[in-house]
Design a protein around this motif. Structure first.
Motif, PDB file in Angstrom:
ATOM      1  N   ILE A  65       8.081   4.436  18.391  1.00 38.03           N
ATOM      2  CA  ILE A  65       8.616   3.402  19.288  1.00 38.03           C
ATOM      3  C   ILE A  65       9.516   2.452  18.508  1.00 38.03           C
ATOM      4  O   ILE A  65      10.621   2.115  18.950  1.00 38.03           O
ATOM      5  CB  ILE A  65       7.469   2.606  19.954  1.00 38.03           C
ATOM      6  CG1 ILE A  65       6.371   3.524  20.495  1.00 38.03           C
ATOM      7  CG2 ILE A  65       8.028   1.706  21.040  1.00 38.03           C
ATOM      8  CD1 ILE A  65       6.817   4.510  21.522  1.00 38.03           C
ATOM      9  N   VAL A  66       9.050   2.038  17.351  1.00 37.95           N
ATOM     10  CA  VAL A  66       9.838   1.133  16.508  1.00 37.95           C
ATOM     11  C   VAL A  66      11.178   1.769  16.147  1.00 37.95           C
ATOM     12  O   VAL A  66      12.233   1.126  16.213  1.00 37.95           O
ATOM     13  CB  VAL A  66       9.053   0.769  15.232  1.00 37.95           C
ATOM     14  CG1 VAL A  66       9.932  -0.034  14.265  1.00 37.95           C
ATOM     15  CG2 VAL A  66       7.806  -0.036  15.582  1.00 37.95           C
ATOM     16  N   SER A  67      11.160   3.042  15.776  1.00 33.68           N
ATOM     17  CA  SER A  67      12.388   3.748  15.414  1.00 33.68           C
ATOM     18  C   SER A  67      13.351   3.834  16.588  1.00 33.68           C
ATOM     19  O   SER A  67      14.567   3.612  16.430  1.00 33.68           O
ATOM     20  CB  SER A  67      12.044   5.159  14.913  1.00 33.68           C
ATOM     21  OG  SER A  67      13.213   5.898  14.629  1.00 33.68           O
ATOM     22  N   ALA A  68      12.831   4.130  17.776  1.00 30.67           N
ATOM     23  CA  ALA A  68      13.682   4.240  18.964  1.00 30.67           C
ATOM     24  C   ALA A  68      14.358   2.910  19.289  1.00 30.67           C
ATOM     25  O   ALA A  68      15.554   2.867  19.612  1.00 30.67           O
ATOM     26  CB  ALA A  68      12.846   4.719  20.153  1.00 30.67           C
ATOM     27  N   VAL A  69      13.600   1.828  19.190  1.00 30.68           N
ATOM     28  CA  VAL A  69      14.158   0.504  19.496  1.00 30.68           C
ATOM     29  C   VAL A  69      15.209   0.118  18.451  1.00 30.68           C
ATOM     30  O   VAL A  69      16.285  -0.404  18.794  1.00 30.68           O
ATOM     31  CB  VAL A  69      13.035  -0.550  19.558  1.00 30.68           C
ATOM     32  CG1 VAL A  69      13.620  -1.960  19.669  1.00 30.68           C
ATOM     33  CG2 VAL A  69      12.116  -0.278  20.742  1.00 30.68           C
ATOM     34  N   LYS A  70      14.929   0.379  17.178  1.00 31.35           N
ATOM     35  CA  LYS A  70      15.893   0.071  16.123  1.00 31.35           C
ATOM     36  C   LYS A  70      17.190   0.850  16.307  1.00 31.35           C
ATOM     37  O   LYS A  70      18.294   0.302  16.188  1.00 31.35           O
ATOM     38  CB  LYS A  70      15.291   0.392  14.755  1.00 31.35           C
ATOM     39  CG  LYS A  70      14.299  -0.632  14.244  1.00 31.35           C
ATOM     40  CD  LYS A  70      13.812  -0.245  12.843  1.00 31.35           C
ATOM     41  CE  LYS A  70      12.896  -1.307  12.257  1.00 31.35           C
ATOM     42  NZ  LYS A  70      12.412  -0.919  10.899  1.00 31.35           N
ATOM     43  N   ASN A 311      16.788  -2.244  30.832  1.00 32.77           N
ATOM     44  CA  ASN A 311      17.307  -2.637  29.519  1.00 32.77           C
ATOM     45  C   ASN A 311      17.277  -1.440  28.569  1.00 32.77           C
ATOM     46  O   ASN A 311      16.272  -0.734  28.484  1.00 32.77           O
ATOM     47  CB  ASN A 311      16.458  -3.777  28.952  1.00 32.77           C
ATOM     48  CG  ASN A 311      16.809  -4.103  27.520  1.00 32.77           C
ATOM     49  OD1 ASN A 311      16.234  -3.536  26.595  1.00 32.77           O
ATOM     50  ND2 ASN A 311      17.760  -4.987  27.329  1.00 32.77           N
ATOM     51  N   PRO A 312      18.355  -1.178  27.850  1.00 33.76           N
ATOM     52  CA  PRO A 312      18.424   0.044  27.032  1.00 33.76           C
ATOM     53  C   PRO A 312      17.363   0.135  25.937  1.00 33.76           C
ATOM     54  O   PRO A 312      16.867   1.224  25.652  1.00 33.76           O
ATOM     55  CB  PRO A 312      19.841  -0.001  26.443  1.00 33.76           C
ATOM     56  CG  PRO A 312      20.304  -1.404  26.618  1.00 33.76           C
ATOM     57  CD  PRO A 312      19.630  -1.922  27.835  1.00 33.76           C
ATOM     58  N   LEU A 313      17.007  -0.993  25.298  1.00 29.75           N
ATOM     59  CA  LEU A 313      15.969  -0.947  24.279  1.00 29.75           C
ATOM     60  C   LEU A 313      14.628  -0.553  24.908  1.00 29.75           C
ATOM     61  O   LEU A 313      13.882   0.263  24.353  1.00 29.75           O
ATOM     62  CB  LEU A 313      15.826  -2.301  23.587  1.00 29.75           C
ATOM     63  CG  LEU A 313      16.832  -2.633  22.476  1.00 29.75           C
ATOM     64  CD1 LEU A 313      18.192  -2.984  23.061  1.00 29.75           C
ATOM     65  CD2 LEU A 313      16.320  -3.770  21.606  1.00 29.75           C
ATOM     66  N   ALA A 314      14.342  -1.118  26.086  1.00 31.17           N
ATOM     67  CA  ALA A 314      13.087  -0.819  26.761  1.00 31.17           C
ATOM     68  C   ALA A 314      13.052   0.631  27.241  1.00 31.17           C
ATOM     69  O   ALA A 314      12.012   1.297  27.168  1.00 31.17           O
ATOM     70  CB  ALA A 314      12.886  -1.776  27.941  1.00 31.17           C
ATOM     71  N   CYS A 315      14.178   1.133  27.729  1.00 28.43           N
ATOM     72  CA  CYS A 315      14.222   2.526  28.190  1.00 28.43           C
ATOM     73  C   CYS A 315      14.013   3.500  27.038  1.00 28.43           C
ATOM     74  O   CYS A 315      13.305   4.505  27.185  1.00 28.43           O
ATOM     75  CB  CYS A 315      15.555   2.807  28.889  1.00 28.43           C
ATOM     76  SG  CYS A 315      15.693   2.070  30.529  1.00 28.43           S
TER      77      CYS A 315
END
Length: 437
Positions: A65-70, A311-315
């Motif tokens: 999850i952290v990697s995807a958001v970053k 929101n793109p980060l949330a998606c």
């Protein structure tokens, strides 16, 4: 302290600048969280059996999850989907529409919070049916917005002083078998609480003016009561008979909390509209309304939406959640976790008369505490004392229920056996200290 303000300084600033109503359950400030563990600013470690109120099913700060958001933050953080769309929101809509129970073609829209999802589900239901009435359940919680409060059952603290509420909202009893509102016992009751809706549609509201029935499959704030297997199929049949839409509020039960991706799978019920949030994006603010395509498409373009919806980060976080659930087999792990938890709490029940009821479905489990098993008098003071004891010993545990006498367990599904055993040991000590006073 690596540049952190002290607890005392933060408390002083908070008291000066943050509203009293925006309260916290515990007097500590989080520094770090990982998996099922949380550390405060004094580096004290806590086992988290609350999971941010059922938000962290995949665990705190999961690497995927952290990697995807970053990755997403490096590309772009916001365009507003209603202005400039992007692929992550579309991929997530596809994933949700093919995951929510039922065979009918579905479509989705996104918002930020569970309450917003409920508001939009009601808007869509009213638009599609051209009716206004909404029936909810006693013990239900649907948020703190105007419609959310109106549908929520418990007055204090959620509704006290905030009226008047939205009109055309009604409420029927839930299948609270431990405290049956009809003074019956299952199964001889023949699930009268469900059949009651037919009479309700005569005495309180008419089918011709009722747009939707909304229900949490298992009430969260209400106390984690698991209904009989016939309950929701009966209610769905009544809704279909009268053209009333069935809205499943899966904000807390969704994304694996009951051992299946969505709780309605347990009863083979296909809701007309489903709301989800909380663990959908592992802590990123995101909610979704997923409904039958004909219903969702009835609303004109621009009639639903919002600046931050999808929101793109949330998606990206939500897509990563789906990957983690599948790759790490979290549904099966959740079932095993729930079995172990339920078994352990049943042993507690044998030792402590204060435990009136042990109930649950998968890793969604609760204890209802009473002063006397025969009278079932609620024990809210003892419940609070137990959660306070646990917190002091390093276990985060929350209460709920109409009477504030229910302990609910919402630990991440990645909780290890060692963490579970340690947490249960703290809880056992708490019962020993409080129940035997």
């Amino acid at each position: 302290m690596n540049g952190y303000l002290t607890k005392e300084t933060l408390t002083k600033i908070r008291q000066q600048y943050m509203a009293n109503g925006f309260a916290s359950a515990r007097p500590c400030y989080v520094k770090k969280a990982k998996g099922a563990l949380v550390w405060d600013m004094d580096d004290k470690e806590y086992i988290d059996f609350a999971g941010g109120i059922a938000v962290m099913n995949v665990g705190h700060s999961h690497p995927a999850i952290v990697s995807a958001v970053k990755d997403q933050a490096e590309d772009f953080m916001h365009t507003c989907f209603m202005v400039l769309p992007y692929d992550s929101a579309i991929k997530l809509a596809q994933k949700l529409c093919t995951s929510v129970p039922g065979t009918a073609p579905k479509k989705a829209m996104f918002a930020n919070s569970g309450a917003e999802a409920v508001e939009n589900a009601i808007k869509i239901a009213r638009y599609y049916t051209k009716r206004t009435g909404i029936i909810a359940l006693e013990s239900g919680f649907h948020g703190r917005t105007l419609m959310g409060m109106s549908l929520t059952s418990k007055a204090k603290p959620y509704k006290l002083g905030f009226g008047p509420f939205a009109p055309e909202t009604y409420r029927i009893p839930y299948a609270y078998c431990y405290r049956c509102p009809f003074d019956k016992e299952y199964p001889s009751c023949d699930v009268k609480c469900a059949d009651h809706m037919e009479n309700f549609l005569i005495s309180h509201t008419a089918p011709e003016t009722t747009a939707a029935f909304i229900a949490e499959p298992i009430p969260g704030e209400g106390g984690y009561m698991v209904p009989p297997p016939e309950y929701f199929p009966k209610l769905k049949a009544i809704c279909e008979k009268h053209g009333i839409l069935f809205i499943a509020d899966e904000i807390q039960t969704g994304m694996g909390r009951t051992g299946t991706l969505f709780a309605m799978e347990h009863w083979g019920v296909e809701a007309d509209i489903t709301t989800t949030a909380k663990s959908l994006a592992a802590g990123m603010p995101l909610s979704a309304v997923v409904g039958k395509a004909e219903i969702m498409d009835s609303v004109h373009p621009g009639g639903i939406g919002g600046t931050y919806g999808a929101n793109p980060l949330a998606c990206r976080a939500a897509l990563a959640v789906f990957d983690v659930v599948e790759k790490e087999n979290l549904l099966e792990k959740g079932k095993a976790l729930g079995d172990k938890l339920l078994s352990g709490l049943k042993e507690f029940e044998k030792k402590f008369d204060i435990i009136g009821d042990v109930r649950g479905m998968g890793p969604l489990v609760a204890l209802e505490l009473v002063k006397d098993r025969k009278t079932k008098q609620p024990a809210p003071e003892e419940t609070k004392a137990i959660t306070d004891y646990c917190f002091e010993k390093g276990l985060i545990l929350l209460s709920c229920g109409t009477y504030g006498n229910v302990l609910r367990f919402m630990m991440p599904l990645v909780t290890t056996d060692q963490q579970m055993e340690k947490g249960m040991g703290i809880l056992l000590d708490a019962f020993g200290a409080i129940a035997n006073k």
